[in-house]
Scaffold this motif. Structure first.
Motif, PDB file in Angstrom:
ATOM      1  N   THR A   1       0.813  -1.211   0.000  1.00 29.83           N
ATOM      2  CA  THR A   1       0.000   0.000   0.000  1.00 29.83           C
ATOM      3  C   THR A   1       0.849   1.265   0.000  1.00 29.83           C
ATOM      4  N   ASP A   2       0.276   2.322  -0.560  1.00 25.52           N
ATOM      5  CA  ASP A   2       0.813   3.674  -0.376  1.00 25.52           C
ATOM      6  C   ASP A   2       0.230   4.298   0.878  1.00 25.52           C
TER       7      ASP A   2
ATOM      8  N   VAL B   1       4.682  -1.701   3.312  1.00 25.20           N
ATOM      9  CA  VAL B   1       4.775  -0.295   2.914  1.00 25.20           C
ATOM     10  C   VAL B   1       6.184  -0.006   2.415  1.00 25.20           C
ATOM     11  N   HIS B   2       6.275   0.778   1.350  1.00 22.58           N
ATOM     12  CA  HIS B   2       7.571   1.098   0.769  1.00 22.58           C
ATOM     13  C   HIS B   2       8.171   2.327   1.434  1.00 22.58           C
ATOM     14  N   ALA B   3       9.362   2.679   0.996  1.00 24.83           N
ATOM     15  CA  ALA B   3      10.133   3.717   1.666  1.00 24.83           C
ATOM     16  C   ALA B   3       9.455   5.085   1.642  1.00 24.83           C
ATOM     17  N   GLY B   4       8.603   5.337   0.652  1.00 27.68           N
ATOM     18  CA  GLY B   4       7.998   6.655   0.527  1.00 27.68           C
ATOM     19  C   GLY B   4       6.748   6.874   1.354  1.00 27.68           C
ATOM     20  N   VAL B   5       6.274   5.857   2.065  1.00 31.11           N
ATOM     21  CA  VAL B   5       5.054   5.995   2.869  1.00 31.11           C
ATOM     22  C   VAL B   5       5.404   6.666   4.193  1.00 31.11           C
ATOM     23  N   SER B   6       4.694   7.751   4.513  1.00 30.17           N
ATOM     24  CA  SER B   6       5.011   8.531   5.708  1.00 30.17           C
ATOM     25  C   SER B   6       4.698   7.753   6.980  1.00 30.17           C
ATOM     26  N   GLU B   7       5.394   8.115   8.061  1.00 32.78           N
ATOM     27  CA  GLU B   7       5.159   7.473   9.353  1.00 32.78           C
ATOM     28  C   GLU B   7       3.729   7.708   9.833  1.00 32.78           C
ATOM     29  N   GLU B   8       3.160   8.861   9.489  1.00 30.66           N
ATOM     30  CA  GLU B   8       1.780   9.143   9.894  1.00 30.66           C
ATOM     31  C   GLU B   8       0.812   8.168   9.244  1.00 30.66           C
ATOM     32  N   ARG B   9       1.044   7.862   7.958  1.00 27.99           N
ATOM     33  CA  ARG B   9       0.177   6.901   7.277  1.00 27.99           C
ATOM     34  C   ARG B   9       0.404   5.484   7.802  1.00 27.99           C
ATOM     35  N   VAL B  10       1.629   5.144   8.122  1.00 21.83           N
ATOM     36  CA  VAL B  10       1.912   3.834   8.709  1.00 21.83           C
ATOM     37  C   VAL B  10       1.180   3.685  10.041  1.00 21.83           C
ATOM     38  N   ALA B  11       1.243   4.722  10.870  1.00 23.44           N
ATOM     39  CA  ALA B  11       0.577   4.672  12.176  1.00 23.44           C
ATOM     40  C   ALA B  11      -0.933   4.545  12.023  1.00 23.44           C
TER      41      ALA B  11
ATOM     42  N   ILE C   1       5.122  -4.017   7.705  1.00 24.63           N
ATOM     43  CA  ILE C   1       6.376  -4.535   7.172  1.00 24.63           C
ATOM     44  C   ILE C   1       6.941  -3.521   6.180  1.00 24.63           C
ATOM     45  N   ARG C   2       8.090  -2.936   6.517  1.00 25.55           N
ATOM     46  CA  ARG C   2       8.733  -1.943   5.655  1.00 25.55           C
ATOM     47  C   ARG C   2       9.524  -2.645   4.550  1.00 25.55           C
ATOM     48  N   VAL C   3       9.464  -2.069   3.334  1.00 24.97           N
ATOM     49  CA  VAL C   3      10.158  -2.611   2.172  1.00 24.97           C
ATOM     50  C   VAL C   3      10.954  -1.492   1.513  1.00 24.97           C
TER      51      VAL C   3
ATOM     52  N   PRO D   1      10.206  11.283  -6.976  1.00 26.88           N
ATOM     53  CA  PRO D   1       8.882  11.028  -6.416  1.00 26.88           C
ATOM     54  C   PRO D   1       7.917  12.160  -6.724  1.00 26.88           C
ATOM     55  N   THR D   2       6.645  11.830  -6.819  1.00 26.34           N
ATOM     56  CA  THR D   2       5.612  12.839  -7.032  1.00 26.34           C
ATOM     57  C   THR D   2       4.939  13.182  -5.706  1.00 26.34           C
TER      58      THR D   2
END
Length: 401
Positions: A122-123, A145-155, A165-167, A283-284
């Motif tokens: 997911t993004d 979640v990939h490297a560009g996903v913010s910590e706020e979205r992960v939380a 799981i970070r990728v 990145p966009t």
């Protein structure tokens, strides 16, 4: 960039499997599921009459998915629905009978779900939906979640009890890793993109999105003439375009698929005449649309139903966010995330493009449907780009209503 669809499949009927997924019976299934959800309510369809007059069109209508099922995104309709369908089907196989949505909270269904793990890449927004669906039925969720996903979205995803799981790398890298680990551990992948041999589950995810058209048609006095719809892998664009085609046939709106210029895999596929993967570059800002390879099912549908493909820049997307947050002439403010406003960015771009105006037959009677696909799912990022916290924009809209 703007490109008229010249694919050899353009205008042809949908394949039978896609017509079954996106047709009336499929949409009925989604509504049956939503009827048992405690927090379900139709999202508003907001008219922007002042903006329509400024643009010289008959109407600009925004379906505001920023209020969907407490998740702030249209994705709430897809992943959770697919999870529940899969649990119902597995329970039915064990019981030897069909299991209704009304049995969603039964002990026997939860006993089945407790043995299942649902995984996805997911993004941000799709992962929340899958995690919410798993929590709803008592299953486990593993979200990549990939490297560009913010910590706020992960939380925000982790709050539903999901294993995160970070990728390293991009969204496409996280898709591949989710598939690899899920195969090793016998997890069920609930992806919103499809690839050879994996189509049914993404099709169920897309089926969930047909509710947007169902609700919008009930909220309008007459159908739209144009739909500007954003795309990452193409799921929502294909779902809406396909359902409109099946519902209205030749009276369906002209469909324009809008992508970030830095991640335009569908535009590139339309140019090539077949699905292509574009190279990853800078990145966009439109993080939820940063996808570099189209869903094969989505492309199959859009090659038949999309009238045009176009791209917008990061600057155009940010300008559209701000235009919705600070409307003129009494229009109601709308909180649109950096990916949620992309349909409006595409409309503004197209109206300034003579080729696009001619190809799309714009006139002063055009009724434009846009979908705000996400609200401020990353509030800190929203404030950075708009200069206002989302709650202040919401408060201003309430005062002006």
């Amino acid at each position: 960039m703007f490109l008229v669809n010249s694919h050899t499949d353009y205008g042809k009927p949908l394949e039978a499997v896609d017509a079954l997924t996106l047709g009336p019976d499929g949409a009925d299934e989604v509504e049956h599921f939503l009827a048992v959800r405690d927090n379900h309510a139709p999202t508003p369809l907001q008219a922007l009459p002042h903006l329509a007059r400024r643009l010289g069109v008959g109407a600009v209508l925004v379906k505001d998915e920023g209020r969907r099922l407490g998740l702030g995104s249209f994705k709430a309709l897809g992943g959770a629905y697919a999870v529940v369908r899969l649990v119902l089907e597995d329970t039915g196989r064990q019981l030897g009978r069909s299991v209704a949505y009304e049995e969603l909270f039964s002990p026997v269904l939860h006993a089945t779900a407790a043995r299942m793990t649902f995984a996805c890449a997911t993004d941000g927004n799709h992962g929340r939906s899958v995690a919410q669906g798993a929590q709803l039925v008592g299953a486990r969720a593993a979200i990549f979640v990939h490297a560009g996903v913010s910590e706020e979205r992960v939380a925000a995803i982790a709050r539903f009890g999901a294993e995160m799981i970070r990728v390293d790398g991009t969204y496409d890298d996280s898709v591949a890793e989710a598939a690899r680990i899920s195969a090793e551990r016998n997890w069920t992948v609930v992806s919103d993109t499809s690839w050879p041999g994996y189509e049914r589950v993404p099709s169920l995810v897309m089926q969930g999105y047909t509710t947007i058209v169902r609700e919008a048609m009930r909220q309008m006095s007459e159908p739209p003439t144009h739909l500007f719809i954003q795309a990452g892998v193409g799921g929502i664009a294909a779902a809406l375009a396909g359902h409109f085609r099946l519902l209205l046939a030749k009276a369906a709106p002209r469909v324009v698929v809008v992508e970030p210029s830095l991640a335009a895999c569908l535009f590139a596929s339309a140019e090539a005449g077949h699905p292509v993967k574009v190279e990853h570059g800078a990145p966009t800002v439109m993080a939820m649309l940063e996808c570099y390879e189209p869903s094969l099912v989505a492309w199959r549908i859009l090659s038949r139903t999309a009238d045009a493909f176009m791209t917008v820049t990061d600057e155009e997307a940010i300008a559209a966010m701000n235009r919705l947050a600070r409307p003129e002439g009494g229009d109601l403010a709308i909180v649109a995330g950096e990916s949620g406003c992309v349909g409006l960015a595409g409309l503004l771009n197209a109206l300034g493009n003579e080729e696009a105006r001619r190809a799309l037959d714009f006139d002063d009677k055009a009724r434009i449907l846009l979908v705000n696909t996400e609200g401020a799912t990353d509030p800190a990022r929203y404030r950075e780009l708009v200069g206002l916290p989302p709650e202040e924009v919401v408060a201003g809209a309430r005062m002006g209503a």
